[in-house]
Design a protein around this motif. Structure first.
Motif, PDB file in Angstrom:
ATOM      1  N   TYR A  77       0.816  -1.213   0.000  1.00 29.69           N
ATOM      2  CA  TYR A  77       0.000   0.000   0.000  1.00 29.69           C
ATOM      3  C   TYR A  77       0.850   1.264   0.000  1.00 29.69           C
ATOM      4  CZ  TYR A  77       0.948   1.163   4.905  1.00 29.69           C
ATOM      5  OH  TYR A  77       1.558   1.530   6.078  1.00 29.69           O
ATOM      6  N   LEU A  78       2.132   1.138   0.355  1.00 34.27           N
ATOM      7  CA  LEU A  78       3.004   2.311   0.398  1.00 34.27           C
ATOM      8  C   LEU A  78       3.314   2.867  -0.988  1.00 34.27           C
ATOM      9  CD1 LEU A  78       5.584   1.231   3.131  1.00 34.27           C
ATOM     10  CD2 LEU A  78       3.744   2.904   3.359  1.00 34.27           C
ATOM     11  N   VAL A  79       3.046   2.074  -2.020  1.00 38.83           N
ATOM     12  CA  VAL A  79       3.328   2.519  -3.389  1.00 38.83           C
ATOM     13  C   VAL A  79       2.033   2.396  -4.201  1.00 38.83           C
ATOM     14  CG1 VAL A  79       4.905   2.337  -5.349  1.00 38.83           C
ATOM     15  CG2 VAL A  79       5.642   1.548  -3.096  1.00 38.83           C
ATOM     16  N   PRO A  80       1.101   3.308  -4.004  1.00 42.45           N
ATOM     17  CA  PRO A  80      -0.187   3.227  -4.710  1.00 42.45           C
ATOM     18  C   PRO A  80      -0.027   3.505  -6.196  1.00 42.45           C
ATOM     19  CG  PRO A  80      -0.020   5.299  -3.518  1.00 42.45           C
ATOM     20  CD  PRO A  80       1.187   4.491  -3.124  1.00 42.45           C
ATOM     21  N   ASP A  81      -0.942   2.981  -6.972  1.00 40.80           N
ATOM     22  CA  ASP A  81      -1.001   3.244  -8.418  1.00 40.80           C
ATOM     23  C   ASP A  81       0.222   2.740  -9.169  1.00 40.80           C
ATOM     24  OD1 ASP A  81      -3.445   4.621  -7.995  1.00 40.80           O
ATOM     25  OD2 ASP A  81      -2.334   6.427  -7.461  1.00 40.80           O
ATOM     26  N   ASP A  82       0.914   1.749  -8.598  1.00 43.16           N
ATOM     27  CA  ASP A  82       2.046   1.115  -9.267  1.00 43.16           C
ATOM     28  C   ASP A  82       1.606  -0.289  -9.683  1.00 43.16           C
ATOM     29  OD1 ASP A  82       4.460  -0.677  -9.433  1.00 43.16           O
ATOM     30  OD2 ASP A  82       5.511   1.215  -9.050  1.00 43.16           O
ATOM     31  N   LEU A  83       1.565  -0.551 -10.984  1.00 43.72           N
ATOM     32  CA  LEU A  83       1.010  -1.813 -11.471  1.00 43.72           C
ATOM     33  C   LEU A  83       1.821  -3.028 -11.015  1.00 43.72           C
ATOM     34  CD1 LEU A  83      -0.046  -0.820 -15.118  1.00 43.72           C
ATOM     35  CD2 LEU A  83      -1.467  -0.996 -13.067  1.00 43.72           C
ATOM     36  N   GLU A  84       3.143  -2.908 -11.004  1.00 42.19           N
ATOM     37  CA  GLU A  84       3.978  -4.036 -10.579  1.00 42.19           C
ATOM     38  C   GLU A  84       3.784  -4.333  -9.098  1.00 42.19           C
ATOM     39  OE1 GLU A  84       8.010  -4.691 -12.778  1.00 42.19           O
ATOM     40  OE2 GLU A  84       7.820  -2.533 -12.411  1.00 42.19           O
ATOM     41  N   VAL A  85       3.734  -3.298  -8.297  1.00 42.42           N
ATOM     42  CA  VAL A  85       3.526  -3.484  -6.857  1.00 42.42           C
ATOM     43  C   VAL A  85       2.141  -4.061  -6.598  1.00 42.42           C
ATOM     44  CG1 VAL A  85       3.300  -2.286  -4.648  1.00 42.42           C
ATOM     45  CG2 VAL A  85       5.174  -1.701  -6.198  1.00 42.42           C
ATOM     46  N   ALA A  86       1.146  -3.562  -7.317  1.00 49.67           N
ATOM     47  CA  ALA A  86      -0.215  -4.076  -7.144  1.00 49.67           C
ATOM     48  C   ALA A  86      -0.291  -5.552  -7.515  1.00 49.67           C
ATOM     49  CB  ALA A  86      -1.192  -3.261  -7.987  1.00 49.67           C
ATOM     50  N   ARG A  87       0.384  -5.937  -8.590  1.00 52.72           N
ATOM     51  CA  ARG A  87       0.386  -7.353  -8.993  1.00 52.72           C
ATOM     52  C   ARG A  87       1.067  -8.211  -7.942  1.00 52.72           C
ATOM     53  NH1 ARG A  87      -0.041 -11.085 -12.884  1.00 52.72           N
ATOM     54  NH2 ARG A  87       1.617 -12.643 -13.078  1.00 52.72           N
ATOM     55  N   LEU A  88       2.181  -7.732  -7.416  1.00 48.37           N
ATOM     56  CA  LEU A  88       2.883  -8.473  -6.368  1.00 48.37           C
ATOM     57  C   LEU A  88       1.973  -8.688  -5.168  1.00 48.37           C
ATOM     58  CD1 LEU A  88       5.501  -9.667  -5.178  1.00 48.37           C
ATOM     59  CD2 LEU A  88       6.090  -7.359  -4.415  1.00 48.37           C
ATOM     60  N   GLY A  89       1.267  -7.653  -4.762  1.00 51.38           N
ATOM     61  CA  GLY A  89       0.357  -7.777  -3.630  1.00 51.38           C
ATOM     62  C   GLY A  89      -0.789  -8.727  -3.911  1.00 51.38           C
ATOM     63  N   ARG A  90      -1.323  -8.653  -5.126  1.00 51.93           N
ATOM     64  CA  ARG A  90      -2.454  -9.516  -5.477  1.00 51.93           C
ATOM     65  C   ARG A  90      -2.044 -10.986  -5.470  1.00 51.93           C
ATOM     66  NH1 ARG A  90      -4.107 -12.095  -9.729  1.00 51.93           N
ATOM     67  NH2 ARG A  90      -2.571 -11.195 -11.147  1.00 51.93           N
ATOM     68  N   ILE A  91      -0.889 -11.283  -6.050  1.00 50.96           N
ATOM     69  CA  ILE A  91      -0.432 -12.671  -6.108  1.00 50.96           C
ATOM     70  C   ILE A  91      -0.111 -13.188  -4.706  1.00 50.96           C
ATOM     71  CG2 ILE A  91       1.411 -14.197  -6.919  1.00 50.96           C
ATOM     72  CD1 ILE A  91       1.570 -12.500  -9.435  1.00 50.96           C
ATOM     73  N   GLY A  92       0.536 -12.357  -3.903  1.00 54.27           N
ATOM     74  CA  GLY A  92       0.866 -12.773  -2.545  1.00 54.27           C
ATOM     75  C   GLY A  92      -0.382 -13.087  -1.732  1.00 54.27           C
ATOM     76  N   ASP A  93      -1.372 -12.235  -1.821  1.00 53.56           N
ATOM     77  CA  ASP A  93      -2.617 -12.484  -1.077  1.00 53.56           C
ATOM     78  C   ASP A  93      -3.360 -13.698  -1.633  1.00 53.56           C
ATOM     79  OD1 ASP A  93      -2.156 -10.467   0.684  1.00 53.56           O
ATOM     80  OD2 ASP A  93      -3.735  -9.133  -0.053  1.00 53.56           O
ATOM     81  N   ALA A  94      -3.254 -13.927  -2.954  1.00 54.67           N
ATOM     82  CA  ALA A  94      -3.896 -15.101  -3.543  1.00 54.67           C
ATOM     83  C   ALA A  94      -3.290 -16.391  -3.009  1.00 54.67           C
ATOM     84  CB  ALA A  94      -3.781 -15.055  -5.069  1.00 54.67           C
ATOM     85  N   VAL A  95      -1.974 -16.405  -2.842  1.00 55.44           N
ATOM     86  CA  VAL A  95      -1.316 -17.594  -2.288  1.00 55.44           C
ATOM     87  C   VAL A  95      -1.750 -17.818  -0.846  1.00 55.44           C
ATOM     88  CG1 VAL A  95       0.911 -18.608  -1.658  1.00 55.44           C
ATOM     89  CG2 VAL A  95       0.650 -17.451  -3.854  1.00 55.44           C
ATOM     90  N   LEU A  96      -1.842 -16.748  -0.063  1.00 56.31           N
ATOM     91  CA  LEU A  96      -2.310 -16.889   1.310  1.00 56.31           C
ATOM     92  C   LEU A  96      -3.757 -17.374   1.356  1.00 56.31           C
ATOM     93  CD1 LEU A  96      -0.835 -13.683   2.993  1.00 56.31           C
ATOM     94  CD2 LEU A  96      -0.103 -16.034   3.344  1.00 56.31           C
ATOM     95  N   THR A  97      -4.578 -16.910   0.435  1.00 53.91           N
ATOM     96  CA  THR A  97      -6.004 -17.245   0.452  1.00 53.91           C
ATOM     97  C   THR A  97      -6.280 -18.645  -0.087  1.00 53.91           C
ATOM     98  OG1 THR A  97      -6.573 -14.903   0.180  1.00 53.91           O
ATOM     99  CG2 THR A  97      -8.288 -16.522  -0.349  1.00 53.91           C
ATOM    100  N   HIS A  98      -5.585 -19.018  -1.162  1.00 57.17           N
ATOM    101  CA  HIS A  98      -5.921 -20.261  -1.858  1.00 57.17           C
ATOM    102  C   HIS A  98      -4.853 -21.349  -1.738  1.00 57.17           C
ATOM    103  CE1 HIS A  98      -9.335 -18.171  -3.586  1.00 57.17           C
ATOM    104  NE2 HIS A  98      -8.535 -17.232  -4.061  1.00 57.17           N
ATOM    105  N   GLY A  99      -3.674 -21.020  -1.241  1.00 55.22           N
ATOM    106  CA  GLY A  99      -2.640 -22.034  -1.067  1.00 55.22           C
ATOM    107  C   GLY A  99      -2.260 -22.716  -2.367  1.00 55.22           C
ATOM    108  N   MET A 100      -2.188 -24.038  -2.343  1.00 52.51           N
ATOM    109  CA  MET A 100      -1.782 -24.809  -3.513  1.00 52.51           C
ATOM    110  C   MET A 100      -2.820 -24.771  -4.626  1.00 52.51           C
ATOM    111  SD  MET A 100       1.248 -25.879  -3.014  1.00 52.51           S
ATOM    112  CE  MET A 100       1.325 -26.989  -4.427  1.00 52.51           C
TER     113      MET A 100
END
Length: 250
Positions: free
Chosen positions: A114-137
């Motif tokens: 969240y410290l780097v808003p409106d950055d597409l690469e950072v947003a993708r990194l956050g989305r993928i990381g949360d997806a792994v936490l939410t859905h695992g394997m």
């Protein structure tokens, strides 16, 4: 020396001022093994977060809010604190609650997207990381491998190693990093010395670390050569020790 501190275990080694080491998704040995020689001059306190033996498993899930509660009593002796990745989140929450209880903070590649808003690469990194936490394997296999590569997991082109699968399953269901909003202003206003370190292996992480150092008024350092496991990079241990010695009088 193994010490039970409430629900978690801290293994202490060495002598001298204490450095409390808070790992992220990988265990203490993988995260901090390269800086073990500092025990000749410092007391290294290896925190084992819930779910990482000999600490017991979490009651519900990996949770940086619970990590913060576990860390709070460990700050009574006013240690230097060095934290990595997911472990930075609980560390910052605990430090903000009692900024006078930490002698310094060294923060390595935290998922504070969240410290780097409106950055597409950072947003993708956050989305993928949360997806792994939410859905695992069960997360998309391509995205899972992308995340594991960024996280420094030892993966190739074949099936994922058993220990990597076990790590993903342990993190599955954890509190998403996107929910973390530590009170950075409190830490900055208290004048806590801060070092923010990264490994120069992912542009998004570099920008997050730049923003975190700016928000905390901290020192910034970059140590390529070990990917996400920055503590193992050439020159990191020396930089850390120099920073700690400058922070002793605070």
């Amino acid at each position: 020396m193994i010490i039970f501190m409430g629900e978690i275990v801290v293994v202490r080694d060495g002598s001298g001022p204490e450095i409390l080491l808070v790992h992220g998704g990988a265990g203490p040995r993988r995260t901090w093994g390269a800086i073990a020689p500092l025990a000749a001059r410092w007391t290294l306190g290896y925190v084992h977060r819930r779910g990482y033996p000999p600490s017991p498993p979490p009651q519900e899930r990996q949770d940086f809010q619970v990590d913060a509660l576990d860390l709070a009593p460990l700050l009574v002796g006013r240690p230097h604190v060095v934290a990595h990745s997911y472990g930075v989140l609980g560390t910052l929450i605990a430090a903000a609650a009692a900024p006078g209880s930490v002698r310094s903070l060294t923060l390595i590649e935290p998922p504070l997207n969240y410290l780097v808003p409106d950055d597409l690469e950072v947003a993708r990194l956050g989305r993928i990381g949360d997806a792994v936490l939410t859905h695992g394997m069960d997360v998309d296999p391509t995205e899972l491998r992308e995340f594991l590569h960024l996280a420094g997991a030892p993966i190739g082109d074949g099936p994922l190693p058993e220990d990597v699968v076990a790590s993903v399953r342990r993190a599955h269901g954890g509190r998403p990093t996107s929910e973390a909003r530590p009170q950075l202003d409190t830490i900055r206003d208290a004048g806590v010395p801060v070092l923010v370190a990264s490994g120069d292996h992912a542009a998004a992480l570099e920008r997050i670390c730049d923003a975190l150092a700016d928000a905390l008024g901290g020192t910034r350092s970059v140590h390529p050569g070990a990917g996400h496991f920055v503590a193992a990079a050439p020159g990191f241990a020396e930089q850390l020790e120099t920073f700690l010695r400058k922070s002793v009088t605070w």
